[in-house]
Write a protein that holds these residues in place. Structure first.
Motif, short mmCIF file in Angstrom:
data_model
loop_
_atom_site.label_atom_id
_atom_site.label_comp_id
_atom_site.label_asym_id
_atom_site.label_seq_id
_atom_site.Cartn_x
_atom_site.Cartn_y
_atom_site.Cartn_z
N ASN A 226 0.86 -1.17 0.00
CA ASN A 226 0.00 0.00 0.00
C ASN A 226 0.91 1.23 0.00
OD1 ASN A 226 -2.67 0.68 -0.23
ND2 ASN A 226 -3.13 0.62 1.95
N TRP A 245 -2.75 1.17 -3.81
CA TRP A 245 -2.47 -0.25 -3.67
C TRP A 245 -1.71 -0.77 -4.89
CZ3 TRP A 245 -1.81 -3.71 -0.22
CH2 TRP A 245 -1.93 -5.08 -0.50
N GLN A 246 -0.63 -1.51 -4.64
CA GLN A 246 0.20 -2.06 -5.70
C GLN A 246 0.12 -3.58 -5.78
OE1 GLN A 246 1.74 0.28 -7.62
NE2 GLN A 246 0.78 1.79 -6.26
N GLY A 247 -0.87 -4.15 -5.13
CA GLY A 247 -1.03 -5.60 -5.15
C GLY A 247 -1.72 -6.09 -6.40
N ASP A 248 -1.94 -7.40 -6.45
CA ASP A 248 -2.53 -8.02 -7.63
C ASP A 248 -4.00 -7.68 -7.80
OD1 ASP A 248 -0.10 -9.21 -8.23
OD2 ASP A 248 -0.55 -10.97 -7.00
N SER A 249 -4.69 -7.47 -6.70
CA SER A 249 -6.11 -7.17 -6.76
C SER A 249 -6.44 -6.10 -5.74
CB SER A 249 -6.94 -8.42 -6.47
OG SER A 249 -8.32 -8.10 -6.39
N ALA A 250 -7.20 -5.07 -6.16
CA ALA A 250 -7.51 -3.98 -5.23
C ALA A 250 -8.47 -4.43 -4.15
CB ALA A 250 -8.12 -2.81 -6.01
N ASP A 251 -9.44 -5.29 -4.51
CA ASP A 251 -10.44 -5.74 -3.55
C ASP A 251 -10.96 -4.56 -2.74
OD1 ASP A 251 -10.35 -8.36 -4.41
OD2 ASP A 251 -8.69 -8.86 -3.09
N GLU A 273 -17.46 -2.51 2.68
CA GLU A 273 -16.76 -3.22 1.62
C GLU A 273 -17.22 -2.85 0.22
OE1 GLU A 273 -15.59 -7.75 0.21
OE2 GLU A 273 -16.72 -7.44 2.06
N ARG A 277 -14.71 -0.94 -2.55
CA ARG A 277 -14.31 -1.51 -3.84
C ARG A 277 -14.43 -0.50 -4.97
NH1 ARG A 277 -13.91 -7.08 -4.24
NH2 ARG A 277 -14.46 -8.25 -2.34
N ASN A 280 -11.23 1.38 -6.54
CA ASN A 280 -10.29 0.74 -7.47
C ASN A 280 -8.85 0.80 -6.99
OD1 ASN A 280 -12.29 0.01 -9.38
ND2 ASN A 280 -12.28 2.09 -10.22
N GLY A 281 -8.66 0.78 -5.68
CA GLY A 281 -7.32 0.68 -5.12
C GLY A 281 -6.46 1.92 -5.25
#
Length: 374
Positions: A226, A245-251, A273, A277, A280-281
């Motif tokens: 993050n 967020w730099q991960g694979d999925s923003a969730d 939640e 969402r 978009n991260g």
């Protein structure tokens, strides 16, 4: 209506500025630039770029052309000077006299460095601090420039991490607050992110006079990707941080963190939640109202602005296309700007109030001129 400077008025101001340098006349103030409350960069419909001064009502006070896309600006606390930074990875920044519409100096990043698009003045306006990337070493640096001597570079110190994206000066605490995004980049690779598997963002507090680290805080391991990017500071010392967020999925990853100096951990805040969402991260900017009761997080990719109370409780969401800029207005209100030219006031009580619509696409950030609020 935007303030226009006639040739006669411009000549008068130029002469007054010359007299001020000799002590024969008072120095110019932000009132001489139309008394703006905010600075914001934008793109005009023609494709040209400019730095705007905006009033608290969202109206244009001035506009000054820029040679390229601007990102954010640093406002001098008393003099009508703005430092307009090029978008990362820019290597220059312009010191602009907003009363005369003239460039006073051009700051060049040292060899092997680039700016991150943000900087801030010391409380007395004597020094400018800039966020920089020492890209061969892969380290963040804070450049120090003498604003009273033609913006000569007079020093630098470590940012406390990698990728110091934004800094703020806490005058009351005698500290510089840095959002180290944790992402390593190099101009040879453009804007590519080179270390995502190992990135380590942090929030660093540095001594205002020496640059020595006072406190450095990392997100918890599950939020290590993050990237901490943009900052806001309340009058009573609460810091708000917008993350990306730099991960694979923003969730439904939380994109807002808060902290007070002396606390042992960052506190991440989130909407319910389904609403989270929608972001978009990507958190664009953070702001805290002047009375400290409302925190805003903008998300241009989601077209949302989230409002929280000072304790981190979620207050609600506003739907505004391409909203990103955010800065404190008086009371519990926060000014928001968007890429479609809109200027909006948001608050927990009045919610959303359109202030102005401009023929300009506002860039990512709007900067509050502190002296304009007394």
């Amino acid at each position: 209506m935007a303030r226009e400077i006639s040739l006669g008025r411009r000549a008068f101001l130029r002469a007054t500025a010359g007299l001020a340098a000799t002590g024969a006349a008072p120095a110019l103030s932000w009132a001489d630039a139309g008394a703006p409350a905010f600075l914001a960069a934008a793109r005009a419909p023609t494709g040209s770029y400019a730095l705007f001064g905006l009033g608290a009502d969202g109206a244009e006070r001035f506009r000054i052309g820029l040679p390229g896309r601007g990102h954010a600006a640093a406002a001098h606390p008393t003099r009508p000077l703005a430092v307009a930074f090029a978008r990362r990875p820019g290597t220059f920044a312009l010191v602009i006299d907003c009363a005369l519409g003239l460039a006073r100096a051009r700051l060049e990043a040292p060899a092997g460095r680039h700016f991150y698009g943000h900087g801030a003045f010391s409380p007395d306006g004597a020094r400018l601090f800039t966020c920089e990337n020492d890209f061969d070493a892969g380290e963040g640096r804070i450049g120090v420039w003498d604003a009273s001597a033609g913006f000569a570079r007079i020093g630098e110190f470590a940012s406390g991490g990698v990728g110091p994206h934004e800094l703020l000066v806490d005058a009351r605490g005698g500290r510089i607050i840095v959002a180290n995004g944790g992402i390593q980049t190099h101009p040879d690779s453009g804007r590519a992110k080179l270390n995502l598997p190992t990135m380590r963002p942090n929030l660093a507090y540095l001594d205002l006079e020496t640059g020595e680290p006072l406190s450095v805080l990392d997100p918890a391991e599950e939020l290590r990707r993050n990237s901490l990017r943009h900052l806001a500071l309340s009058p009573d010392g609460l810091v708000a941080i917008a993350a990306q967020w730099q991960g694979d999925s923003a969730d439904a990853v939380p994109l807002l963190a808060t902290h007070r100096f002396g606390e042992t951990a960052l506190q991440f805040r989130s909407a319910p939640e389904a609403e989270q969402r929608r972001l978009n991260g990507y958190g664009g900017s953070a702001a805290i109202s002047a009375d400290g009761t409302c925190i805003a997080l903008t998300a241009p990719r989601g077209g949302r602005a989230h409002l929280f109370d000072a304790g981190g409780g979620f207050l609600g969401a506003l739907a505004i296309d391409d909203v990103c800029g955010a800065a404190a207005l008086a009371g519990d209100r926060i000014l928001l700007t968007d890429g479609l030219g809109g200027v909006t006031a948001a608050s927990p009580t009045a919610r959303s109030q359109p202030l102005a619509k401009h023929r300009a696409a506002w860039d990512n950030h709007v900067v509050r001129i502190v002296s304009s609020f007394g």
